[in-house]
Design an enzyme around this catalytic site. Structure first.
Site, PDB file in Angstrom:
ATOM      1  N   HIS A 188       0.838  -1.206   0.000  1.00  0.00           N
ATOM      2  CA  HIS A 188       0.000   0.000   0.000  1.00  0.00           C
ATOM      3  C   HIS A 188       0.872   1.255   0.000  1.00  0.00           C
ATOM      4  O   HIS A 188       0.623   2.216  -0.738  1.00  0.00           O
ATOM      5  CB  HIS A 188      -0.894   0.060   1.253  1.00  0.00           C
ATOM      6  CG  HIS A 188      -1.906  -1.012   1.361  1.00  0.00           C
ATOM      7  ND1 HIS A 188      -2.041  -1.782   2.487  1.00  0.00           N
ATOM      8  CD2 HIS A 188      -2.862  -1.445   0.502  1.00  0.00           C
ATOM      9  CE1 HIS A 188      -3.027  -2.639   2.330  1.00  0.00           C
ATOM     10  NE2 HIS A 188      -3.541  -2.463   1.121  1.00  0.00           N
ATOM     11  N   SER A 237      -2.711  -7.504   3.279  1.00  0.00           N
ATOM     12  CA  SER A 237      -3.066  -7.363   4.695  1.00  0.00           C
ATOM     13  C   SER A 237      -3.444  -8.715   5.284  1.00  0.00           C
ATOM     14  O   SER A 237      -3.091  -9.022   6.424  1.00  0.00           O
ATOM     15  CB  SER A 237      -4.229  -6.379   4.859  1.00  0.00           C
ATOM     16  OG  SER A 237      -3.839  -5.089   4.452  1.00  0.00           O
ATOM     17  N   ARG A 246      -1.591  -6.325  -7.834  1.00  0.00           N
ATOM     18  CA  ARG A 246      -0.505  -7.263  -7.530  1.00  0.00           C
ATOM     19  C   ARG A 246      -0.419  -8.369  -8.565  1.00  0.00           C
ATOM     20  O   ARG A 246       0.659  -8.891  -8.839  1.00  0.00           O
ATOM     21  CB  ARG A 246      -0.722  -7.905  -6.159  1.00  0.00           C
ATOM     22  CG  ARG A 246      -0.618  -6.932  -5.001  1.00  0.00           C
ATOM     23  CD  ARG A 246      -1.067  -7.576  -3.731  1.00  0.00           C
ATOM     24  NE  ARG A 246      -2.478  -7.946  -3.877  1.00  0.00           N
ATOM     25  CZ  ARG A 246      -3.232  -8.446  -2.929  1.00  0.00           C
ATOM     26  NH1 ARG A 246      -2.727  -8.678  -1.744  1.00  0.00           N
ATOM     27  NH2 ARG A 246      -4.499  -8.723  -3.135  1.00  0.00           N
ATOM     28  N   LYS A 278     -16.909  -7.121   6.100  1.00  0.00           N
ATOM     29  CA  LYS A 278     -15.692  -7.614   6.747  1.00  0.00           C
ATOM     30  C   LYS A 278     -15.606  -7.102   8.173  1.00  0.00           C
ATOM     31  O   LYS A 278     -15.881  -5.944   8.444  1.00  0.00           O
ATOM     32  CB  LYS A 278     -14.446  -7.106   6.002  1.00  0.00           C
ATOM     33  CG  LYS A 278     -14.149  -7.779   4.701  1.00  0.00           C
ATOM     34  CD  LYS A 278     -12.816  -7.280   4.176  1.00  0.00           C
ATOM     35  CE  LYS A 278     -12.444  -7.899   2.856  1.00  0.00           C
ATOM     36  NZ  LYS A 278     -11.169  -7.355   2.355  1.00  0.00           N
TER      37      LYS A 278
END
Length: 160
Positions: free
Chosen positions: A17, A128, A90, A41
């Site tokens: 990030h 994360s 990514r 979440k």
């Protein structure tokens, strides 16, 4: 002034990030790091804790604002009068997901543009979720998160 919104859950912020934020500030005059309150979440860190971690990790970077929001990203963009979303990619899985989100956002607001930044290869494996999983089982997260917040993450997760 060229401004982009970099949205995400940032639970916690990683070096991946941070790389996108730093590179984004080279292109945009201002990058608004927008912490999404995701109702689907349950975050490890509260929104306030995430905000504090991001501010601590980015304290030496100029041109950053950190906010939180819930609801639709396009509504935040409209409220802030911004039409650029900055996203890091990514891998191809990220591309597929973010490409779909770009189409949805354009459906909701045709003036919104998404700028994709490819992660540097040495950071492309960092997420994360991986940080939390590794830490939870006592693994080493050096190099995956900013040094300035590593102890905060380990303390919160009781990793060490």
């Amino acid at each position: 002034m060229k401004i982009a919104v970099y949205p995400g859950s940032f639970d916690p912020i990683t070096n991946g990030h941070l790389d996108i934020i730093k590179r984004g500030t080279k292109i945009f005059d201002k990058v608004i790091v927008a912490i999404l309150v995701n109702v689907d979440k349950k975050g490890l860190f509260s929104v306030e804790e995430r905000k504090e971690l991001i501010l601590k990790a980015t304290k030496d970077i100029e041109g950053i604002e950190v906010i939180d929001f819930d609801g639709l990203l396009v509504d935040l963009l409209k409220e802030k009068e911004i039409n650029v979303i900055l996203k890091g990619l990514r891998n191809s899985t990220d591309f597929e997901y973010e490409n779909t989100m770009d189409k949805i956002n354009k459906k909701l607001n045709k003036d919104v543009e998404t700028i994709f930044m490819i992660s540097e290869s040495e950071k492309s494996y960092i997420s994360s979720s991986a940080v939390k999983q590794i830490c939870r089982f006592g693994g080493e997260i050096d190099g995956m998160v900013p040094d300035s917040i590593k102890d905060d993450i380990e303390k919160k997760m009781r990793c060490k």
